[in-house]
Each structure stands twice: as C-alpha cells, then as structure tokens.
Design an enzyme around this catalytic site. Structure first.
Site, PDB file in Angstrom:
ATOM      1  CG  HIS A   1      -8.049  14.095   5.166  1.00  0.00           C
ATOM      2  ND1 HIS A   1      -6.950  14.692   5.738  1.00  0.00           N
ATOM      3  CD2 HIS A   1      -7.760  12.766   5.113  1.00  0.00           C
ATOM      4  CE1 HIS A   1      -6.054  13.761   6.021  1.00  0.00           C
ATOM      5  NE2 HIS A   1      -6.512  12.581   5.649  1.00  0.00           N
TER       6      HIS A   1
ATOM      7  CG  ASP B   1      16.103  28.504 -13.529  1.00  0.00           C
ATOM      8  OD1 ASP B   1      15.185  27.701 -13.282  1.00  0.00           O
ATOM      9  OD2 ASP B   1      16.096  29.678 -13.120  1.00  0.00           O
TER      10      ASP B   1
ATOM     11  CD1 TRP C   1      -9.562   9.290  -1.808  1.00  0.00           C
ATOM     12  CD2 TRP C   1      -8.551  10.255  -3.561  1.00  0.00           C
ATOM     13  NE1 TRP C   1      -8.715   8.359  -2.365  1.00  0.00           N
ATOM     14  CE2 TRP C   1      -8.082   8.930  -3.449  1.00  0.00           C
ATOM     15  CE3 TRP C   1      -8.048  11.051  -4.594  1.00  0.00           C
ATOM     16  CZ2 TRP C   1      -7.153   8.386  -4.326  1.00  0.00           C
ATOM     17  CZ3 TRP C   1      -7.117  10.488  -5.470  1.00  0.00           C
ATOM     18  CH2 TRP C   1      -6.672   9.183  -5.324  1.00  0.00           C
TER      19      TRP C   1
ATOM     20  CB  SER D   1      -0.790  23.196 -11.997  1.00  0.00           C
ATOM     21  OG  SER D   1       0.300  23.066 -11.133  1.00  0.00           O
ATOM     22  CB  SER D   2       0.002  17.977 -12.494  1.00  0.00           C
ATOM     23  OG  SER D   2      -0.317  18.080 -11.163  1.00  0.00           O
TER      24      SER D   2
ATOM     25  CG  HIS E   1      -2.655   1.570  -9.176  1.00  0.00           C
ATOM     26  ND1 HIS E   1      -2.935   1.201  -7.879  1.00  0.00           N
ATOM     27  CD2 HIS E   1      -1.385   1.186  -9.402  1.00  0.00           C
ATOM     28  CE1 HIS E   1      -1.883   0.601  -7.362  1.00  0.00           C
ATOM     29  NE2 HIS E   1      -0.924   0.570  -8.268  1.00  0.00           N
TER      30      HIS E   1
ATOM     31  CD  GLU F   1      -1.948  11.363  -8.068  1.00  0.00           C
ATOM     32  OE1 GLU F   1      -1.672  11.611  -9.260  1.00  0.00           O
ATOM     33  OE2 GLU F   1      -1.696  12.134  -7.121  1.00  0.00           O
TER      34      GLU F   1
ATOM     35  CE1 TYR G   1       3.561   1.513  -6.848  1.00  0.00           C
ATOM     36  CE2 TYR G   1       1.549   1.574  -8.144  1.00  0.00           C
ATOM     37  CZ  TYR G   1       2.373   0.936  -7.239  1.00  0.00           C
ATOM     38  OH  TYR G   1       1.986  -0.265  -6.708  1.00  0.00           O
TER      39      TYR G   1
ATOM     40  CB  SER H   1      17.710   6.260  -3.487  1.00  0.00           C
ATOM     41  OG  SER H   1      16.671   5.327  -3.550  1.00  0.00           O
TER      42      SER H   1
ATOM     43  CG  HIS I   1      -5.209  -3.324  -7.426  1.00  0.00           C
ATOM     44  ND1 HIS I   1      -3.880  -3.362  -7.732  1.00  0.00           N
ATOM     45  CD2 HIS I   1      -5.408  -2.103  -6.896  1.00  0.00           C
ATOM     46  CE1 HIS I   1      -3.301  -2.233  -7.381  1.00  0.00           C
ATOM     47  NE2 HIS I   1      -4.218  -1.449  -6.882  1.00  0.00           N
ATOM     48  CG  HIS I   2      -7.747   0.850  -6.673  1.00  0.00           C
ATOM     49  ND1 HIS I   2      -7.319   1.439  -5.517  1.00  0.00           N
ATOM     50  CD2 HIS I   2      -6.657   0.791  -7.481  1.00  0.00           C
ATOM     51  CE1 HIS I   2      -6.030   1.734  -5.606  1.00  0.00           C
ATOM     52  NE2 HIS I   2      -5.605   1.352  -6.788  1.00  0.00           N
TER      53      HIS I   2
ATOM     54  CB  THR J   1       7.948  -2.802  -4.059  1.00  0.00           C
ATOM     55  OG1 THR J   1       7.107  -2.451  -5.156  1.00  0.00           O
ATOM     56  CG2 THR J   1       7.847  -1.714  -3.017  1.00  0.00           C
TER      57      THR J   1
ATOM     58  CE  LYS K   1      13.002   2.179  -5.604  1.00  0.00           C
ATOM     59  NZ  LYS K   1      13.544   2.569  -6.888  1.00  0.00           N
TER      60      LYS K   1
ATOM     61  NE  ARG L   1     -11.834   4.243   2.185  1.00  0.00           N
ATOM     62  CZ  ARG L   1     -11.247   4.474   1.006  1.00  0.00           C
ATOM     63  NH1 ARG L   1     -11.291   3.562   0.048  1.00  0.00           N
ATOM     64  NH2 ARG L   1     -10.617   5.584   0.776  1.00  0.00           N
TER      65      ARG L   1
END
Lengths: 383, 518
Positions: free
Chosen positions: B67, B96, B132, B161-162, B245, B247, B249, B260, B294-295, B320, B323, B442
């Site tokens: 998932h 293009d 994950w 690809s990315s 991390h 990622e 963002y 926006s 921080h993870h 943040t 924004k 979790r």
C-alpha cells in the site's frame, strides 16, 4: 459506539474543538482511550505536560487561522455580491507572520530542550535491566543478579482466531512480566538479537529501539505500584502485533522476595540438568515449551508455513537418527540469516532437551529418541 | 495544426507529445491509486474488529508494505509528473517538453517497474513485508531473497524514471519559457515543480544507493547493514530518510503549486505574496535536507543530534505557515465561489494545516518518543499525503479537465464526490489520532480491545472514501464521453495564465509560435 460515531460526525464540523474536549476529559480521569497517559514516572509527566502545551498552542493558532478563513469564506462570497479587491502583497504583514511563528517556536523549543535533557539523564541508576528483543518475545536480564527470563504473549491462540471470547487484556498479557521495584531509578539497556524492535511502555514514557549489535540506554523511576502494559513499536516481522510488554511495579520488599525466589528457581532448574528424565516426562514438558516458543512459526501441528517457516512434522532433521546433533545444534545456536534464533542460554537445558525430544516424537515423528538435559549441556559446552 | 497523432496503440507507445505522455502518467497513476486503495481496503477490513479475521499476519504486512510503496511511487508521484507534463509547457508558452524522446522513456519505465513489484505477490515468499520504509535487517537478512531482489530492481527502475522526468522538467522550465516570462513571472505551479525536480535529482540517487547496498548485502557478501559483519542497521535508516524526508516534500510541493493556481481563480483575486511563496517553497526544500533524522528520534542518537534535528524540524513550520497565511490572505476581500476544485482546495487548506499542527507536535523530540510509530503518526502523514497531495490532485483534475477534454464535468456529481471523500477521509483518519495517543502502534495486524471502537469507525470511513474514488473515475469517463461542450478558452471566470489563452480542448500542438508575456 453509536454515541462516539455521533461525536465524530460533529467533529467534522469543528474538529479541533472536540479534540480539545476529549483531551480535557483525559485531564480529569488521568487515563483515557483518547489521549496520552499521564503515566507514573517524572519523565512521563513532563512529556504529558509538553504534549498538552503543544496541543493547546496548536488549537489557539488553529482557531485564529481557521477563524480568519471562515470569516473570509462567509463575508466575501460572490453570491452575496462581494467584489474582489486587487491588493496582492504587503511586506509588513508577510514579515509579521514569519517572525511571530518563529518566536512561538522558540517558546516551544525551551521546555522541549529541558525535557529532552531529563530523558537522556540515565546516569546513577540503581538497577540495570538488559532488554533483548527477538522475534517475537522479550528477554529480560537482571544485570549482576543471575536472573533472566523470556517474556512471551500469553493470550491463547483461540482468542486470536475468534474461537473463544477475548479476555480483558487481550494481546496485552505475558507469561512472565518484568518485575521492577517502585522508587528506584531503573536503567534499561535495550538491544535485539535479530531485527529491529522497539520497547515501548507508554506509562513510563519509554520508547527505545532495540537494534541488533547495539545497546542503547533509557530509564524510568516508577512512582506508583501497578501493572503497566506496552508494545513492540517497530515492524519486526509477522508477529509484530503479538509481542506485548508487561511491567509489574511492586514495593521494594516485595521485589526483593520475588528476586530471591527467582534465583532459587534458577538454581533448582540448573540442578535438574543432571537428572535423567523419562520420555513421558520430557514429552509433557516439551509440549508446553514448544507452544510457548516454537508454535508461533512452526505452528502447533508442526506443519510450519510454506515458504517462510519449515515444517517439523516429517522433516528429515527431526526424524533421522544421524541428524540428531544437527537438530540439537539448530535449536541451541539458531541458524544465521533466518528467523531461527539461538535458544541456548535463553531457556534452560531441561526445557531445550524436552522440546527437542518433543519435536522428535510428536505429530507422528515417533522416533522414540530421548534427548537428556545433559546432552544439551554438553553440546553447548562444545563436547 | 501541422498534423495529428498516430492512430491506435502506437500513438501511445511511441508518442513524444507532452499531452499524450501527461495523459498516460495520469491514467497510470489512477490505476495505481485504485490498486493501492484496494490494498488499503484489505488492511481496514482486517482491522475492522480485534482478532484475525480475513488474512494471515504475513499477508497483512505485505499489504501495508505494498500500500505504501504503490501509493507513494505509483500513485502520487506519477500523478504530479503527469500534471507537470500536461501543464508546464502550456503554462510557460512552450510547444512541448525539452526532451520529448526521453519523456517517452521515462513514462514507459514505470509499468514494468510496477509489474515487477506486483509480481512479487505471486512468488513463494510473497511481496515485500518490511514496510514501505523497508528497514534493514528485516528487509535484507530476514527477507525472502527473491522478493527482495525483484523489489530492488523495481525501485531502481522507478528511480531512473523519476530522474529522467525531473531532468526533463528542469530543462523545459529553464530553456523554453515564452519571451518576457522571467522567473518571477512564472506561475507558482511551475515554480514548485522546478524546485521539486531539483529535489528529485538530488535524492533519487540516494535511494538507489540504499537499495544497491541492500543488494550487495543479500547477494554480494557485504555487511553494510549487518552488525554481525561490522555494519550498522541504523546506517540504512540514515540513508533511507536522507532520501525519504525530501521525498515527502517532493510529494507536497507540487500540491502547493496547484492550490496556488486554484485559490486565486475562485477568489477572483491575484495570489497574495507571490514572491514570499517562492521563497517559502525554496526554504522548505532546503530545510528538507537537514531534518531527516526526526524520523529516527528513538534509535538512540546523541543528545546534541536530537536537539539539532528537533530545532531544524520545527523551523519548517515557519515557511509552511507563510504559505497557509498567504492563501487565506488571497481569499480575504475576494469574490469567492465554491465550485468543486475550490472545495477540494479549501479542504486541502484546512486538513493540511491540521497535519501541519501534528507535524509540529511530532517535531518535539521528547513528545515524539511517545508518538513515534503509533497511529498518531499514521494520522499525521495521511492528513498530509491524502488531504494534501490527493485532495489537491483531485482539485487539479476538476480544474483543468475542461481544458484537457473541451467538456465540462457534472458539477452535482463532482460535489457528491467531494463530500463523500471529505467525510470518508476524516472518519478514517481523525480517530487514528486518538488510538495513537492511547497507545496503538502502527503496522499491527491485530490490537487490544480498547482500540476497537475507533478502528471500526476508521474502517467504515475508509470504505466510504474508497468507494467515492470509483465515483471519481465514473465522473471523468462521463466527462470524456459526453460531457457538455465548453468551447470558451476560459472555463473559470477568474482563471489567469497562458493555459487559458489556448482553445478548449487544448489542441494537440500548442504555441508553434511563442506567446509574449508582458
């Protein structure tokens, strides 16, 4: 249940407010199903206070922010004839809402820093407990006391499989809890033997990852006698949800009695190593040891799980006579790179002998072979 | 128009047209969204009641892992890349993408990557089961080697690809803007994607490094993550989160861009604080590189390390917040209407802010010891990932669908989709704050009795949210097949930008001569 569902629907209208409400309820009750427990150590109380402080700051900011949002949405609807203004910047305002949050953050960082220093101060402990996580049980060793044991989930399989009604402490009960004295600084030396686990007891505000090859410290000073329940908090394989932690905090005198009794039991068990057992004795004992330690992977019926955990029923390892030494070896020393862990030193030689004998005679494996405790002892000593 | 697209399947296999490739990405990501959602439904069905009901714990772990992987790498990231492909050339007045051939390749790497990943479900050892985040040594020493190897190659492929996709986006934005479009005149969506693309180029190789080390540990006899061989399991976490991390963002910045664009349109007022929005986005991106640990507050870092990562993490709240305040200021004194894209954007704003608050709470290290790896974290990141990224993606689809297809979606149906999503989402994830604080970890396939009520509510919400996404698919198909024609260039009264100067539907080739931006 239905009342809660109704609450939650209301919540969708003003989520932050209701969260505040339930958090308030926790304040008066001390314990709740909705909020962090206040706990029974000075650290857990500090952490709870910080948690609530952060929560209320967030609620306050939320009320202001969402208030401004809701005001704009109601006041400046096109359907009410609102005509758009054309301003699109204001340096002063933008600087203000950069600087003010920054100041609020400094206000948050201060108590957080002092609390963190407190959490890290594990010096001058009066008692050291080594906590070892392994798939899927906890081992507790009382350093310097020659007392150590495994602590395993005691909820019956039938309850998990919904065959019988679930008990009050479903999945939160173990065969042997960790017993600790009240009013002493206890240091936990946390490590693991296979994968990463995490030792978490919310009431003590202790959560420390148990990492193979490394030992990390944490500590607790329990102020109130009682039973405190916790969990493994790091995904550690299939039975991650089935390795709870139970801490029984007792007055010091009671703790000393318990420790003395534990030492005596260990000595008696060691004495049994030289005794010669009959097949029936070993089978009865082995069945018990097997269901506690082995059935999680190899299953009660010895059939294992295909592709993950090998079957023992009919396995050459468990029925062929020339594999006997290999069988003893794998139970005692484990098999590196697999979930099969070393049980030698974790459970007694008597229990090891019983379980190996059981595996060689149960489920139609009827080899008739008997492994005596002394055989295991000799194998462990390399003879 | 010079010529139209080729006919049949070859149009899609060989296409180098940014709109075709954008559509391919969007359809692919929607398919993955449904697949990842199906995994989530299995998880929530199993957790409906305490006790093991439907699946074995091994399979439950495979579901949580798949998932997460499918949603992050298969659904959300390709969705925004698809949006970038469709919209960036049209927003900057380019004909293009800069590297059309590579664009084709970067899309066509994705289906085989996810086919490989999905194929592991049918191998003997089953799909990956280590979450994950696939922490070692559970994902190396204790994983099925076949599964782990296929998984590693799948990650490598999607990473390639990315990286290609991001290089293409950077090249397009830097080189192909219409005359007069300075950097500070670019639409915010273009800005957020430029910054995101740089993040991607910086961190995807780090992920590739992590999985290569895993591959070497599994097959090459090395011990990067094995303490018994002198390695360190925590090294994996450092490397993983140095990717992981930024990622998050990568996932949320394009969503900021979408919001926006949409909020000014339906407020009929220009975006408030354009330049501070750009600076805020850039600061969030820079900060994202120094907060990864921080993870990992509970792994046993030294006090000084914990303090550094705590302070740095808290700082992210400042840009943040800027924004969020700017978006509200955009609406202040506007002339607001509530079409579906606006509804999704408003839901984004409120729910993402709640996710931000729990994010600030999580940044406080001593409190994080209690929150970490509990359902509180699950609630937090779903408020950011689903209410943030997925809601903004829904908003984007409704906002630009008339431009893409030349047809209008059904507003009443779309509003039903919005409300079922909104209610379903909150029913699912709001109660998870409570069970998390009360102590439910979790990734649990079963749980103690005191968590039962909230888990049941959570599961009901999840089914509602899941079903309403099928309605989303129906709405899109109905629009394409027979929606009311909208021939006006500007579907929305307040919409600004070059994409609204071309006809609807947008022609196969736009801007053969560049427009001029004043």
């Amino acid at each position: 249940m239905f009342a809660r569902a109704k609450q939650l629907t209301m919540l969708l209208l003003g989520s932050a407010c209701l969260w505040g409400g339930s958090a308030l309820a926790a304040d008066s009750a001390g314990r709740s199903d909705e909020n962090m427990p206040i706990g029974v150590t000075p650290v857990s109380q500090t952490v709870y206070d910080i948690h609530m402080l952060m929560f209320w700051i967030c609620v306050a900011i939320g009320v202001l922010t969402f208030g401004a949002l809701i005001f704009s949405l109601i006041k400046y609807r096109k359907s009410k004839g609102a005509v758009a203004a054309n301003f699109h910047e204001s340096t002063k305002v933008e600087i203000a809402w950069t600087v003010i949050p920054f100041i609020i953050l400094i206000g948050m960082a201060w108590p957080a820093t002092t609390a963190l220093i407190e959490v890290y101060d594990s010096d001058e402990a009066e008692l050291d407990i080594k906590v070892t996580g392994s798939q899927w049980k906890w081992r507790y060793d009382y350093i310097g006391e020659d007392v150590g044991f495994l602590s395993i989930l005691s909820t019956p399989r039938d309850q998990i499989e919904n065959k019988t009604a679930k008990g009050e402490f479903y999945l939160q009960e173990v065969d042997e809890p960790l017993v600790l004295p009240v009013g002493k600084k206890v240091r936990f030396l946390v490590t693991a033997s296979d994968v990463i686990h995490s030792w978490w007891v919310p009431d003590l505000a202790v959560k420390r990852d148990a990492i193979p090859g490394f030992t990390h410290e944490s500590w607790a000073y329990i102020e109130k006698a009682g039973t405190y329940r916790g969990y493994c908090a790091e995904l550690c394989g299939k039975d991650h949800a089935f390795m709870p932690i139970v801490v029984k905090a007792v007055p010091e005198a009671e703790y000393n009695d318990w420790l003395a009794q534990k030492k005596q039991e260990a000595a008696e068990l060691r004495a049994l190593t030289s005794k010669v057992f009959t097949l029936d004795e070993l089978m009865a004992r082995g069945k018990d040891v097997y269901s506690k330690n082995c059935a999680a992977c190899h299953l009660e019926n010895g059939e294992g799980v295909q592709g993950a955990f090998p079957a023992l029923k009919g396995s050459p390892m468990a029925i062929e006579a020339d594999q006997l030494t290999a069988h003893i070896d794998i139970v005692v020393n484990g098999k590196s790179g697999t979930a099969m862990q070393a049980f030698g030193g974790n459970i007694s030689d008597v229990d090891l002998a019983a379980v190996i004998t059981y595996e060689r005679n149960a489920w139609g494996n009827n080899t008739g072979e008997i492994v005596q405790p002394v055989d295991v002892y000799n194998h462990r000593k390399g003879e | 128009m010079a010529h139209g697209p080729a006919k049949g399947i070859r149009r899609w296999l060989y296409t180098t047209n940014h709109k075709d490739i954008g559509s391919l990405y969007l359809w692919f990501s929607f398919a993955m969204f449904i697949l990842g959602g199906a995994f989530a439904m299995i998880i929530r069905a199993e957790l409906f009641q305490p006790g093991m009901q439907l699946v074995e714990p091994e399979f439950f772990n495979q579901m949580t892992t798949m998932h997460g992987l499918v949603m992050v790498f298969g659904a959300i990231m390709p969705a925004f890349v698809g949006l970038a492909n469709w919209m960036i050339p049209m927003m900057i007045g380019a004909p293009d993408m800069a590297l059309p051939r590579m664009n084709n390749l970067s899309f066509w790497l994705l289906p085989p990557a996810f086919l490989m990943l999905a194929a592991t479900l049918f191998t003997e050892g089953g799909a990956p089961q280590a979450g994950w985040t696939f922490y070692a040594p559970l994902s190396t020493t204790y994983a099925n080697p076949l599964t782990a190897t296929i998984f590693i190659f799948a990650v490598h492929t999607m990473g390639a690809s990315s990286i290609m996709g991001s290089i293409n986006i950077i090249a397009t934005i830097l080189n192909m803007r219409a005359p007069g479009m300075s950097y500070m005149k670019m639409p915010l969506f273009v800005w957020t994607w430029l910054i995101t693309a740089f993040l991607l180029v910086a961190v995807m190789p780090v992920l590739a490094g992590a999985v290569t080390m895993m591959l070497m540990d599994i097959h090459g006899g090395t011990s990067f993550f094995d303490a018994a061989g002198g390695g360190d399991p925590v090294l994996f976490q450092h490397v993983f989160w140095f990717f992981g991390h930024p990622e998050v963002y990568i996932i949320i910045l394009p969503a900021f861009g979408v919001i926006s664009q949409i909020i000014p349109t339906f407020s009929r007022k220009p975006l408030f604080g354009y330049s501070s929005m750009v600076y805020a986005t850039a600061s969030i991106a820079l900060l994202s590189f120094i907060v990864w640990a921080h993870h990992m507050f509970t792994v046993g870092m030294p006090l000084a390390g914990e303090l550094f990562f705590m302070y740095a993490t808290m700082l992210i709240a400042v840009p943040t917040g800027v924004k969020v305040f700017n978006w509200i200021a955009t609406m202040f004194k506007g002339s607001i209407t509530f079409e579906t894209p606006m509804l999704f954007s408003l839901a984004f704003l409120v729910l993402f802010t709640i996710g931000g608050f729990t994010g600030v709470m999580l940044s406080i290290a001593p409190a994080d010891f209690q929150y970490h790896d509990s359902y509180f974290v699950v609630a937090h990141f779903h408020y950011v990932m689903v209410a943030g990224a997925v809601f903004s993606m829904s908003a984007a689809v409704y906002y630009w669908l008339p431009k893409w297809t030349g047809r209008m979606y059904s507003e009443p149906l779309a509003q039903v989709h919005f409300w079922t999503s909104f209610i379903g989402f909150n029913l699912t994830f709001f109660p998870q704050h409570f069970v998390g604080l009360a102590g439910m970890p979790r990734r649990y396939s079963d749980y103690a009795l005191q968590f039962a009520d909230y888990n049941m509510i959570s599961s009901c919400g999840a089914f509602l949210y899941g079903i309403s996404q099928i309605l989303f698919l129906v709405i899109i198909i109905l629009t394409i097949k027979g929606g009311k024609k909208t021939t006006a260039d500007k579907t929305w009264e307040g919409a600004e930008g070059l994409e609204w100067t071309v006809p609807s539907p947008a022609p196969y080739h736009t801007f053969s001569t560049p427009p001029t931006v004043k």
